[in-house]
Design a protein around this motif. Structure first.
Motif, mmCIF file in Angstrom:
data_model
loop_
_atom_site.group_PDB
_atom_site.id
_atom_site.type_symbol
_atom_site.label_atom_id
_atom_site.label_comp_id
_atom_site.label_asym_id
_atom_site.label_seq_id
_atom_site.Cartn_x
_atom_site.Cartn_y
_atom_site.Cartn_z
ATOM 1 N N GLY A 8 19.983 6.144 15.084
ATOM 2 C CA GLY A 8 19.266 7.375 14.793
ATOM 3 C C GLY A 8 17.922 7.422 15.489
ATOM 4 N N GLU A 9 17.002 8.228 14.948
ATOM 5 C CA GLU A 9 15.675 8.403 15.535
ATOM 6 C C GLU A 9 14.656 7.527 14.820
ATOM 7 O OE1 GLU A 9 14.862 10.275 18.138
ATOM 8 O OE2 GLU A 9 16.921 10.979 18.442
ATOM 9 N N ILE A 10 13.696 7.012 15.583
ATOM 10 C CA ILE A 10 12.619 6.213 15.011
ATOM 11 C C ILE A 10 11.460 7.144 14.700
ATOM 12 C CG2 ILE A 10 11.024 4.304 15.415
ATOM 13 C CD1 ILE A 10 13.082 3.126 17.315
ATOM 14 N N ASN A 11 11.173 7.305 13.420
ATOM 15 C CA ASN A 11 10.192 8.288 12.967
ATOM 16 C C ASN A 11 8.772 7.814 13.243
ATOM 17 O OD1 ASN A 11 8.487 9.883 10.947
ATOM 18 N ND2 ASN A 11 10.515 10.841 10.745
ATOM 19 N N PRO A 12 7.920 8.701 13.756
ATOM 20 C CA PRO A 12 6.521 8.313 14.014
ATOM 21 C C PRO A 12 5.729 8.012 12.754
ATOM 22 C CG PRO A 12 6.862 10.656 14.448
ATOM 23 C CD PRO A 12 8.212 10.071 14.229
ATOM 24 N N SER A 13 6.337 8.157 11.569
ATOM 25 C CA SER A 13 5.647 7.778 10.337
ATOM 26 C C SER A 13 5.217 6.317 10.377
ATOM 27 C CB SER A 13 6.556 8.020 9.129
ATOM 28 O OG SER A 13 7.706 7.177 9.195
ATOM 29 N N LEU A 14 5.887 5.512 11.199
ATOM 30 C CA LEU A 14 5.529 4.095 11.302
ATOM 31 C C LEU A 14 4.110 3.888 11.810
ATOM 32 C CD1 LEU A 14 8.774 2.401 12.724
ATOM 33 C CD2 LEU A 14 7.968 2.468 10.364
ATOM 34 N N LEU A 15 3.506 4.923 12.372
ATOM 35 C CA LEU A 15 2.131 4.794 12.855
ATOM 36 C C LEU A 15 1.166 4.466 11.729
ATOM 37 C CD1 LEU A 15 1.877 7.667 15.493
ATOM 38 C CD2 LEU A 15 1.711 5.203 15.906
ATOM 39 N N ALA A 16 1.580 4.734 10.482
ATOM 40 C CA ALA A 16 0.734 4.378 9.337
ATOM 41 C C ALA A 16 0.590 2.872 9.189
ATOM 42 C CB ALA A 16 1.304 4.989 8.061
ATOM 43 N N LEU A 17 1.472 2.098 9.836
ATOM 44 C CA LEU A 17 1.411 0.637 9.751
ATOM 45 C C LEU A 17 0.466 0.133 10.841
ATOM 46 C CD1 LEU A 17 5.258 -0.074 9.369
ATOM 47 C CD2 LEU A 17 3.616 0.606 7.614
ATOM 48 N N ASN A 18 -0.810 0.455 10.711
ATOM 49 C CA ASN A 18 -1.732 0.167 11.804
ATOM 50 C C ASN A 18 -2.184 -1.281 11.859
ATOM 51 O OD1 ASN A 18 -3.470 0.172 9.608
ATOM 52 N ND2 ASN A 18 -4.183 2.270 10.028
ATOM 53 N N HIS A 19 -1.672 -2.123 10.943
ATOM 54 C CA HIS A 19 -1.952 -3.549 11.029
ATOM 55 C C HIS A 19 -0.744 -4.328 11.556
ATOM 56 C CE1 HIS A 19 -5.145 -2.251 8.262
ATOM 57 N NE2 HIS A 19 -5.811 -3.354 8.642
ATOM 58 N N LEU A 20 0.272 -3.617 11.974
ATOM 59 C CA LEU A 20 1.525 -4.253 12.396
ATOM 60 C C LEU A 20 1.294 -5.175 13.594
ATOM 61 C CD1 LEU A 20 4.493 -3.958 11.372
ATOM 62 C CD2 LEU A 20 4.878 -2.458 13.329
ATOM 63 N N THR A 21 1.775 -6.428 13.471
ATOM 64 C CA THR A 21 1.668 -7.390 14.571
ATOM 65 C C THR A 21 3.023 -7.728 15.180
ATOM 66 O OG1 THR A 21 1.832 -9.281 13.058
ATOM 67 C CG2 THR A 21 -0.389 -8.436 13.554
ATOM 68 N N ILE A 25 0.848 -1.189 0.000
ATOM 69 C CA ILE A 25 0.000 0.000 0.000
ATOM 70 C C ILE A 25 0.884 1.239 0.000
ATOM 71 C CG2 ILE A 25 -1.747 1.253 1.324
ATOM 72 C CD1 ILE A 25 -2.688 -1.501 2.333
ATOM 73 N N ALA A 26 0.502 2.210 -0.815
ATOM 74 C CA ALA A 26 1.350 3.377 -1.049
ATOM 75 C C ALA A 26 1.646 4.141 0.235
ATOM 76 C CB ALA A 26 0.693 4.297 -2.085
ATOM 77 N N VAL A 27 0.634 4.344 1.055
ATOM 78 C CA VAL A 27 0.839 5.132 2.267
ATOM 79 C C VAL A 27 1.802 4.419 3.224
ATOM 80 C CG1 VAL A 27 -1.164 4.142 3.470
ATOM 81 C CG2 VAL A 27 -0.342 6.426 4.094
ATOM 82 N N GLU A 28 1.779 3.077 3.232
ATOM 83 C CA GLU A 28 2.694 2.340 4.076
ATOM 84 C C GLU A 28 4.107 2.352 3.506
ATOM 85 O OE1 GLU A 28 -0.444 -0.769 6.161
ATOM 86 O OE2 GLU A 28 0.983 -1.549 4.702
ATOM 87 N N ARG A 29 4.194 2.322 2.167
ATOM 88 C CA ARG A 29 5.511 2.426 1.551
ATOM 89 C C ARG A 29 6.143 3.782 1.864
ATOM 90 N NH1 ARG A 29 4.151 1.578 -3.291
ATOM 91 N NH2 ARG A 29 4.028 3.743 -4.003
ATOM 92 N N GLU A 30 5.363 4.829 1.793
ATOM 93 C CA GLU A 30 5.872 6.158 2.100
ATOM 94 C C GLU A 30 6.308 6.253 3.569
ATOM 95 O OE1 GLU A 30 6.540 8.647 0.053
ATOM 96 O OE2 GLU A 30 5.984 7.283 -1.572
ATOM 97 N N ALA A 31 5.556 5.584 4.432
ATOM 98 C CA ALA A 31 5.915 5.586 5.861
ATOM 99 C C ALA A 31 7.277 4.933 6.071
ATOM 100 C CB ALA A 31 4.838 4.871 6.661
ATOM 101 N N LEU A 32 7.524 3.824 5.354
ATOM 102 C CA LEU A 32 8.809 3.133 5.484
ATOM 103 C C LEU A 32 9.945 3.993 4.949
ATOM 104 C CD1 LEU A 32 7.951 -0.561 4.545
ATOM 105 C CD2 LEU A 32 8.214 0.443 6.814
ATOM 106 N N LEU A 33 9.705 4.680 3.860
ATOM 107 C CA LEU A 33 10.757 5.521 3.284
ATOM 108 C C LEU A 33 11.080 6.706 4.205
ATOM 109 C CD1 LEU A 33 9.684 5.494 -0.473
ATOM 110 C CD2 LEU A 33 11.646 4.344 0.555
#
Length: 1025
Positions: free
Chosen positions: A102-115, A30-38
């Motif tokens: 480094g810092e862990i970016n809060p963009s990872l919050l887009a991965l709301n299915h993460l288990t 999913i595009a939004v999740e790919r952008e979050a990872l980048l």
């Protein structure tokens, strides 16, 4: 017609294309999740190996390294597995090359299915765990272990209600474990192993929260300080599902002996190792855990016999009882545990013979019976242990030929991987058998009586990691040919042999050592050039190796932490450990990474470097010519245990920047020119055990913050200019003090009676101050001066650096028997009380006589009065007694003759009187100066004779008894006279008839006398007239 059919096919093709696109879209990320990872990748560093190089904008993110998507329906990212494939224990690969930071970016919050989120074995340099991680509501597995996260553990983690596995081990957290983790009721796996930066303070207020984790099967709290968890066992007993319990190095306060009901009988793995504070017998509840397959009780200080119930644990495959005080013979039930593959009974005080039944343990792959009191030859049945791959029989004193012993070890002895036979008085040589053991990884034959050369065939041991042949009688030449095929060697110890180490200057070794010990072998005169290729070397011992050359410049580029080049004739730049050489000049910038730096007893001058290696643990620059002030950067060396800058020319004030969390245990800044006051920040050094500031120019009051240094056993502030009253908190808070020296200052006021609470005190020196008042009677309560057993503890500690164990022992400069001595190694045997040179008054309290282990007592130069107490003769260990220059009176007690160790006595310049007592020891102290200035003393060794033993009492008790009789005699005469006089006078006064008769009798008496005298005089006149 054909064209018409083509037109009919167009809708079908279009429909199939749409379906294909939808299917492909379903399996693309999913595009939004790919952008979050980048965005996440842009905020971190992925190491010089670029471990996230597959993360490219043009690719499907579900194919990126560590990304797992839902390939069945939604394509949402379910797992992020970014663990470093290497860890800090990797020897051949630098794990940091692959580590994320480094810092862990809060963009990872887009991965709301993460288990699942796994960031283990990375390096985040102490940053806090982002609180937003607690917002991953679907998370079931969270692994942040060994990634050096710091700060406090977020209590918000308790909101992850679906979490089944949580691993925060190997972190550098501060504070305590948040009890909110108890909200994770579905948790099955929890590891906090060594998760806190400072384990010297409690890391948990309680373990009550653990009892809420009813589904927990795996719990690892190893390396967590649980000193406050008094009820730990009762809480664990509520966990019915627990199968694995790991509590090593936890400092739990005690281990209960019994439980009314054992609820966790399903336990299969139990590790309580290295909780030496237990120091008790084996707890009875342990024998209910019969399902155990893994039991580790190493170094718990359990004592007495192992109960036979352990013989019922037939499922055991791993048993470690090493470093306990078990005594007795090896238990017979042990040989029934035939499933054992690992058995460690190292240093358990077992005695007797090793029985033939040891051959029953045919599943054993590792056996350790080392460092016991076992005797006799090994039984032949040990040869039945065909699966044996490792054995430790060190310190058994077996003796005999080395080859015969090795060939007994298992039916496939040449397949052994680990052999430790050190300290066995083994004889023979290494030829014709060692080269056959091609599977060997670890060989320790140190401290035996092996002779002959090191055979060339040793080079065939291609799997060898450690070779230790130190402390034997080997001779001959060791050349590069010996190591031609040893590509895996990382430890080489040949010290204390008569070997010549001869390597070509152009030789490039096939191995990468971490440890090298060639002390007392002949390596010189040139410095070994092949060392420059050892890029992983940490420990180097070239002690006494006949090196006379200068040090090569490349030496300082190696990652050496410990370098011992002492007792050579080296010139050139300063190395890290050149104690007792002839080094001159100033101290250069020091190599980052040094753990140990000992340049004591040289001629180093100039100031200290402004920056010192933050990794340093042991720093000793004592007995040099170093000048200038102590740089404030020294406060940042929070890993340092020992700081010794004594006997230099340091000046200025003490740094005021000492930090909490410092590991400093020993500080010696004595005999410098340091001025100013003791800074309050020194109270932050709560682990401090020894503080020596003797012989400086410090002044002012002692800061109350020092009372937080409750671990102090030595406090030496002597020979300064401290003033005001001695603070009472020394006696109330520093209860571990054994050595207290405040001599030669300007303290005034009374001696605090609270000092009597320092029951372990062995040395009390308050001499040469301005103290007044009386000596507290409670000073007879010092257990350290009363009971001998207290004197046997070491007054220091050892710091181990691989091959080198440095033992730092505190020292004190004390005045004993009229002379000044420095005590260090035997300081723990010294007991002294010195209150001389003050303004003390009153009597010597007789309670002092209870200090039967006191060796030196000095009350001279005060204003003490009355008699020397008779009970001073009970101080049977007394070697020196100085009561001179006081106002003592009365006789010298005869009990002094019982002091058989007394060899220094000074009672001069008092008001003592009577006969000087005699006795075997006192007769040897025949110097008249001992008693000079006492005008009324008589008898040897003075020239004044005593007259009349009855008139001159010879002891305090006789004098007191005689004086008592005289007083009562005169008192009786007085009372008799008064009673007789008033008895007669009262009768005459109140009875008239008796009064007339009495005076008539008196008149007749005197008349008769008068007539008799007159008649006699007349007769004499007539006769001679």
């Amino acid at each position: 017609m054909v064209a018409h059919h083509h037109l009919l096919l167009l809708p079908l093709i279009l429909m199939l294309s749409i379906i294909a696109i939808q299917i492909l879209a379903a399996y693309a990320c999913i595009a939004v999740e790919r952008e979050a990872l980048l965005t996440f990748k842009a905020s971190i560093s992925d190491g010089i190996r670029h471990s996230l190089s597959s993360w490219d904008e043009g690719q499907d993110c579900c194919k990126w390294r560590g990304v797992v998507c839902d390939n069945t329906t939604t394509s949402n990212i379910l797992e992020l597995n970014l663990a470093n494939p290497y860890d800090s224990y990797s020897q051949q690969i630098n794990w940091t090359d692959y580590a994320l930071s480094g810092e862990i970016n809060p963009s990872l919050l887009a991965l709301n299915h993460l288990t699942r989120l796994d960031l283990s074995n990375n390096n985040f340099y102490g940053i806090s765990i982002p609180e937003f991680i607690a917002s991953f509501n679907n998370l079931t597995h969270l692994n942040l272990s060994y990634s050096y996260f710091g700060g406090r553990i977020p209590r918000q983690l308790g909101n992850l209600s679906k979490l089944r596995s949580l691993d925060l081990s190997g972190s550098v957290f501060i504070g305590t474990i948040p009890p909110h983790l108890g909200n994770l009721s579905g948790l099955r796996y929890l590891s906090l192993n060594w998760a806190f930066n400072d384990t010297s303070i409690p890391n948990a207020d309680s373990l009550e929260w653990v009892s809420q984790l009813s589904s927990l099967e795996y719990l690892d709290l190893g390396g967590i300080n649980l000193t406050n968890a008094i009820d730990w066992l009762y809480i664990i007993n509520r966990l019915q599902s627990i199968k694995v319990l790991l509590l090593s190095y936890t400092s739990v306060p005690s281990i209960p002996n019994s439980l009314s009901y054992v609820n966790f009988t399903g336990l299969t793995t139990l590790d309580l190792s290295y909780n030496w504070q237990f120091n008790t017998t084996f707890p009875s509840w342990l024998w209910n855990l019969t399902n155990l397959s893994y039991l580790n009780l190493e170094d718990c200080r359990f004592h007495r016999k192992i109960p036979n119930a352990l013989g019922n644990f037939t499922s055991l495959t791993y048993l470690d009882l090493g470093y306990n005080n078990l005594e007795g013979p090896l238990p017979s039930w042990l040989w029934n545990l035939t499933n054992l593959s690992y058995l460690n009974l190292d240093e358990c005080l077992f005695h007797g013979k090793i029985p033939n039944a040891i051959g029953n343990l045919t599943s054993l792959t590792y056996l350790n019976l080392g460092d016991n009191n076992l005797e006799g030859p090994l039984p032949r049945s040990i040869g039945k242990l065909c699966n044996l791959r490792g054995i430790d029989l060190s310190y058994l004193g077996n003796g005999g030929d080395i080859r015969e012993l090795v060939e007994m070890l298992g039916c496939k002895w040449n397949n052994m991987e680990e052999i430790i036979l050190s300290s066995n008085n083994l004889q023979g040589n290494l030829s014709n058998w060692l080269q056959q053991m091609t599977n060997l990884k670890y060989l320790d034959l140190s401290n035996n009586s092996l002779v002959g050369p090191v055979p060339l065939g040793i080079g065939s041991l291609q799997n060898l990691n450690m070779l230790d042949l130190s402390s034997n009688s080997l001779h001959g030449v060791v050349s590069e040919a010996h190591f031609a095929n040893m590509t895996k060697l990382n430890g080489l110890k040949l010290s204390s042999n008569s070997l010549i180490i001869s390597m070509g200057r152009s030789w490039i070794p096939p191995f990468q050592l971490t440890t090298l010990a060639l002390g007392s072998c002949r390596v010189g005169p040139q410095f070994p050039a092949w060392l420059r290729w050892q890029r992983q070397i940490i420990e180097v011992d070239l002690y006494n190796t006949s090196i006379t050359s200068t040090l090569p410049h490349w030496l300082w580029s190696l990652p050496i932490n410990i370098l011992n080049l002492s007792y050579n004739n080296i010139t050139g730049k300063l190395p890290a450990y050149l104690k007792s050489n002839n080094l001159e000049g100033s101290l250069p910038p020091l190599q980052v990474g040094f753990d140990l730096l000992d340049l004591s007893n040289n001629f180093i001058s100039g100031p200290l470097p402004k920056l010192l290696p933050t990794s340093i643990i042991y720093l000793s620059l004592s007995k040099n010519l170093i000048s200038g002030s102590i740089p404030s950067s020294i406060c940042e060396l929070t890993n340092m245990w020992v700081l010794d800058l004594s006997a230099n020319h340091l000046s200025g004030e003490l740094p005021r920047c000492w930090l909490q969390g410092s590991r400093l245990h020993m500080m010696d800044l004595s005999n410098n020119n340091i001025t100013g006051e003791i800074p309050p920040s020194m109270g932050s050094l709560t682990l401090l055990q020894s503080l020596e500031l003797y012989g400086n120019n410090l002044y002012g009051e002692l800061p109350s913050e020092l009372q937080h240094c409750k671990n102090l056993f030595l406090l030496d502030l002597g020979n300064n200019n401290f003033s005001r009253k001695i603070p009472i908190w020394i006696g109330e808070k520093l209860l571990n003090l054994r050595y207290l020296q405040l001599r030669s200052n300007m303290f005034d006021g009374n001696i605090p009676p609270q000092f009597a609470q320092l029951t372990f005190l062995q040395v009390l020196d308050l001499s040469n101050n301005k103290l007044s008042g009386s000596i507290p009677r409670s000073f007879g309560n010092f257990t350290g001066m009363t009971i001998y057993s207290v004197l046997n503890d070491n007054d220091g500690f050892s710091v181990e650096f691989g091959f080198d164990t440095l033992i730092y022992i505190a020292s004190l400069l004390l005045v004993m028997k009229g002379n000044t001595y420095t005590y260090s190694k035997i300081l723990n045997q010294v007991t002294t009380m010195d209150l001389s040179g003050n303004n003390l008054s009153g009597v010597i309290p007789e309670e002092i006589g209870a200090l039967r282990e006191l060796r030196n007592l000095n009350f001279s130069g005060n204003h003490l009065v009355e008699m020397i107490p008779e009970k001073i003769g009970d101080m049977l260990s007394l070697e020196s007694l100085d009561l001179s220059s006081n106002k003592l009176s009365g006789a010298i007690p005869q009990s002094l003759s019982k002091l058989t160790f007394l060899d220094h006595l000074n009672l001069s310049y008092n008001n003592l009187s009577g006969r000087i007592p005699s006795g075997s020891q006192l007769d040897r102290l025949n110097d008249p100066s001992v008693y000079i200035g006492n005008a009324y003393l008589c008898g040897p060794p003075t020239s004044k004779n005593c007259f009349g033993d009855n008139a001159v009492p010879t002891s305090t008790s006789n004098y007191a008894n005689g004086l008592e009789r005289i007083i009562w005699s005169y008192l009786g005469m007085g009372v008799g006279f008064v009673v007789g006089f008033w008895g007669v006078y009262a009768v005459l006064l109140f009875h008239g008839t008796w009064s007339c008769a009495y005076f008539r009798m008196i008149d007749n008496f005197f008349d008769n006398i008068y007539v008799t005298v007159t008649v006699s005089m007349n007769r004499l006149k007539n006769k001679y007239g």
